[in-house]
Design a protein around this motif. Structure first.
Motif, mmCIF file in Angstrom:
data_model
loop_
_atom_site.group_PDB
_atom_site.id
_atom_site.type_symbol
_atom_site.label_atom_id
_atom_site.label_comp_id
_atom_site.label_asym_id
_atom_site.label_seq_id
_atom_site.Cartn_x
_atom_site.Cartn_y
_atom_site.Cartn_z
ATOM 1 N N ARG A 26 5.553 7.100 -2.494
ATOM 2 C CA ARG A 26 4.743 8.722 -2.546
ATOM 3 C C ARG A 26 4.028 8.930 -3.799
ATOM 4 O O ARG A 26 2.996 9.589 -4.179
ATOM 5 C CB ARG A 26 6.560 9.498 -3.390
ATOM 6 C CG ARG A 26 6.708 10.093 -2.088
ATOM 7 C CD ARG A 26 7.355 11.750 -2.560
ATOM 8 N NE ARG A 26 8.433 10.715 -3.287
ATOM 9 C CZ ARG A 26 9.740 10.202 -3.555
ATOM 10 N NH1 ARG A 26 10.321 10.786 -2.243
ATOM 11 N NH2 ARG A 26 10.360 10.116 -4.854
ATOM 12 N N GLN A 27 4.508 7.779 -5.113
ATOM 13 C CA GLN A 27 4.176 7.326 -6.072
ATOM 14 C C GLN A 27 2.215 6.761 -6.267
ATOM 15 O O GLN A 27 0.974 7.193 -6.454
ATOM 16 C CB GLN A 27 4.170 6.734 -7.172
ATOM 17 C CG GLN A 27 5.594 7.482 -7.450
ATOM 18 C CD GLN A 27 5.238 9.099 -7.910
ATOM 19 O OE1 GLN A 27 4.363 9.558 -8.661
ATOM 20 N NE2 GLN A 27 6.063 10.309 -6.903
ATOM 21 N N TRP A 28 2.331 5.495 -5.386
ATOM 22 C CA TRP A 28 1.714 4.572 -5.125
ATOM 23 C C TRP A 28 2.214 4.371 -3.191
ATOM 24 O O TRP A 28 2.947 3.790 -3.060
ATOM 25 C CB TRP A 28 1.568 3.114 -5.931
ATOM 26 C CG TRP A 28 1.608 3.473 -7.585
ATOM 27 C CD1 TRP A 28 0.653 4.249 -8.014
ATOM 28 C CD2 TRP A 28 2.786 3.749 -7.943
ATOM 29 N NE1 TRP A 28 1.009 3.977 -9.394
ATOM 30 C CE2 TRP A 28 2.531 3.880 -9.781
ATOM 31 C CE3 TRP A 28 4.232 3.764 -7.569
ATOM 32 C CZ2 TRP A 28 3.350 4.167 -10.287
ATOM 33 C CZ3 TRP A 28 4.877 4.274 -8.770
ATOM 34 C CH2 TRP A 28 4.802 4.446 -10.028
ATOM 35 N N LYS A 29 0.563 4.011 -2.528
ATOM 36 C CA LYS A 29 0.306 4.599 -1.179
ATOM 37 C C LYS A 29 1.150 3.116 -0.606
ATOM 38 O O LYS A 29 1.324 2.751 0.294
ATOM 39 C CB LYS A 29 -0.500 5.272 -0.759
ATOM 40 C CG LYS A 29 -0.317 6.334 -1.073
ATOM 41 C CD LYS A 29 -1.836 7.177 -0.706
ATOM 42 C CE LYS A 29 -1.889 8.342 -0.265
ATOM 43 N NZ LYS A 29 -2.801 9.081 -0.010
ATOM 44 N N THR A 30 -0.343 2.014 -1.519
ATOM 45 C CA THR A 30 0.612 0.733 -0.803
ATOM 46 C C THR A 30 0.336 -0.151 -2.063
ATOM 47 O O THR A 30 0.606 0.121 -3.273
ATOM 48 C CB THR A 30 -1.110 0.110 -0.881
ATOM 49 O OG1 THR A 30 -2.185 0.567 -1.805
ATOM 50 C CG2 THR A 30 -1.629 1.085 0.497
ATOM 51 N N LYS A 31 0.916 -1.576 -1.820
ATOM 52 C CA LYS A 31 1.191 -2.422 -3.640
ATOM 53 C C LYS A 31 -0.310 -2.669 -3.683
ATOM 54 O O LYS A 31 0.111 -2.965 -4.590
ATOM 55 C CB LYS A 31 1.766 -4.140 -2.603
ATOM 56 C CG LYS A 31 2.091 -4.684 -3.447
ATOM 57 C CD LYS A 31 2.759 -6.022 -2.703
ATOM 58 C CE LYS A 31 1.656 -6.976 -2.100
ATOM 59 N NZ LYS A 31 1.998 -8.823 -2.108
ATOM 60 N N PRO A 32 -0.866 -2.886 -3.265
ATOM 61 C CA PRO A 32 -2.282 -3.218 -4.409
ATOM 62 C C PRO A 32 -2.633 -1.672 -5.656
ATOM 63 O O PRO A 32 -3.358 -2.758 -6.597
ATOM 64 C CB PRO A 32 -3.188 -3.664 -3.415
ATOM 65 C CG PRO A 32 -2.589 -4.043 -2.390
ATOM 66 C CD PRO A 32 -1.313 -3.368 -2.093
ATOM 67 N N GLN A 33 -2.023 -0.981 -4.854
ATOM 68 C CA GLN A 33 -2.276 0.393 -5.854
ATOM 69 C C GLN A 33 -1.332 0.108 -6.717
ATOM 70 O O GLN A 33 -1.537 0.138 -8.167
ATOM 71 C CB GLN A 33 -2.647 1.743 -5.190
ATOM 72 C CG GLN A 33 -3.878 1.643 -4.070
ATOM 73 C CD GLN A 33 -3.524 3.058 -3.260
ATOM 74 O OE1 GLN A 33 -2.646 4.005 -4.023
ATOM 75 N NE2 GLN A 33 -4.028 3.549 -2.597
ATOM 76 N N LEU A 34 -0.068 -0.161 -7.057
ATOM 77 C CA LEU A 34 0.630 -0.067 -7.769
ATOM 78 C C LEU A 34 0.220 -1.514 -8.941
ATOM 79 O O LEU A 34 0.947 -1.641 -10.160
ATOM 80 C CB LEU A 34 2.290 -0.498 -7.209
ATOM 81 C CG LEU A 34 3.762 -0.299 -7.934
ATOM 82 C CD1 LEU A 34 3.349 0.467 -9.113
ATOM 83 C CD2 LEU A 34 4.686 -0.540 -6.951
ATOM 84 N N VAL A 35 -0.095 -2.678 -7.833
ATOM 85 C CA VAL A 35 -0.053 -3.773 -8.941
ATOM 86 C C VAL A 35 -1.196 -3.295 -9.559
ATOM 87 O O VAL A 35 -1.820 -3.152 -11.145
ATOM 88 C CB VAL A 35 -0.379 -4.758 -8.247
ATOM 89 C CG1 VAL A 35 -0.995 -5.764 -9.029
ATOM 90 C CG2 VAL A 35 0.389 -5.122 -7.182
ATOM 91 N N ALA A 36 -2.467 -2.447 -9.297
ATOM 92 C CA ALA A 36 -3.862 -2.560 -9.856
ATOM 93 C C ALA A 36 -3.251 -1.506 -11.337
ATOM 94 O O ALA A 36 -3.467 -1.658 -12.348
ATOM 95 C CB ALA A 36 -5.102 -1.645 -8.877
ATOM 96 N N ALA A 37 -2.336 -0.145 -11.584
ATOM 97 C CA ALA A 37 -1.884 0.482 -11.599
ATOM 98 C C ALA A 37 -1.375 -0.328 -13.168
ATOM 99 O O ALA A 37 -1.339 0.195 -14.350
ATOM 100 C CB ALA A 37 -0.953 1.721 -11.379
ATOM 101 N N ALA A 38 0.415 -1.299 -12.695
ATOM 102 C CA ALA A 38 0.301 -1.833 -12.839
ATOM 103 C C ALA A 38 -0.222 -2.742 -14.479
ATOM 104 O O ALA A 38 0.132 -2.505 -15.491
ATOM 105 C CB ALA A 38 1.185 -2.890 -12.508
ATOM 106 N N LEU A 39 -1.194 -3.262 -13.408
ATOM 107 C CA LEU A 39 -1.953 -3.675 -14.496
ATOM 108 C C LEU A 39 -2.967 -3.442 -15.764
ATOM 109 O O LEU A 39 -3.544 -3.297 -17.180
ATOM 110 C CB LEU A 39 -3.457 -4.635 -13.377
ATOM 111 C CG LEU A 39 -2.847 -5.811 -13.008
ATOM 112 C CD1 LEU A 39 -3.982 -6.268 -12.299
ATOM 113 C CD2 LEU A 39 -2.820 -6.999 -14.261
ATOM 114 N N ARG A 40 -3.471 -1.766 -14.917
ATOM 115 C CA ARG A 40 -3.820 -1.215 -15.968
ATOM 116 C C ARG A 40 -3.275 -0.686 -17.180
ATOM 117 O O ARG A 40 -3.546 -0.709 -18.477
ATOM 118 C CB ARG A 40 -4.625 -0.051 -15.234
ATOM 119 C CG ARG A 40 -5.777 -0.491 -14.583
ATOM 120 C CD ARG A 40 -6.710 1.094 -14.118
ATOM 121 N NE ARG A 40 -7.995 0.505 -12.908
ATOM 122 C CZ ARG A 40 -7.870 0.680 -12.024
ATOM 123 N NH1 ARG A 40 -6.545 0.710 -11.770
ATOM 124 N NH2 ARG A 40 -9.282 0.208 -11.756
#
Length: 202
Positions: free
Chosen positions: A62-76
């Protein structure tokens, strides 16, 4: 810390992120970064993150549609700023080397984990640069700018433009060449032996 409320399904029409506190969000990011360093990008899954943080997969999707989006948010979330000012260019460069060496293992593991995935995903690549590359380059450019303003080195000195490449290069290549991370002692010795002489500094 686990928030059960944060993991319950949201009602229809709820705003994204409305049920996740900043603290809970950081838990997800920390789990992502830890698994990246430990297992590599390909082995990180939404299921694994959900299990390690004791939440449902639907919460993550729900918060991050894909793994790359979640990883990108974690990096930021990992982005940091650094202020170094010892009063001299040589002192600043030595201190920058020491600070980089203290984080060398953790940051190099992230870069290694994302080396193959980032070029295939522009968002992931941008996040990687924003988190690990651009802050370090900005800090070095500020150190150089002050050194030039103080008259320690001329603005047109040919070695100035290569300082970021030197610092980043030795950080990334030592594990390949010698099987060891560039720790603070190694990086300070590198600056003392290679960077400062190139600038005409002692």
């Amino acid at each position: 810390m686990t928030s059960q409320a944060a993991d319950r399904p949201e009602p229809l029409g709820a705003t994204r992120r409305s049920k996740i506190t900043p603290e809970r969000e950081q838990e997800f990011y920390d789990a992502v970064l830890e698994q990246l360093r430990e297992f590599g990008y390909d082995s990180v899954t939404m299921e694994g993150i959900a299990a390690s943080t004791r939440c449902s997969k639907s919460t993550l999707y729900r918060q991050w549609k894909t793994k790359p989006q979640l990883v990108a948010a974690a990096l930021r979330s990992h982005r940091r700023t650094r202020r170094i000012d010892t009063g001299s260019l040589a002192g600043d460069l030595r201190e920058a080397a020491r600070a980089a060496g203290e984080l060398s293992g953790r940051d190099t593991k992230l870069l290694q984990a994302l080396a193959h995935a980032a070029p295939q995903d522009p968002e992931l690549q941008r996040a990687l640069r924003e988190a690990l590359v651009e802050p370090e380059i900005a800090a070095l450019k500020e150190i150089i700018r002050r050194g030039v303003e103080r008259g320690e080195v001329p603005a047109d000195h040919p070695a100035l433009e290569y300082i970021p490449a030197q610092m980043f290069g030795v950080l990334r290549i030592r594990p390949v060449l010698e099987g060891e991370y560039a720790d603070p002692d190694y990086l300070v010795r590198f600056v003392q032996a290679a960077v400062l002489p190139a600038l005409g500094l002692t």
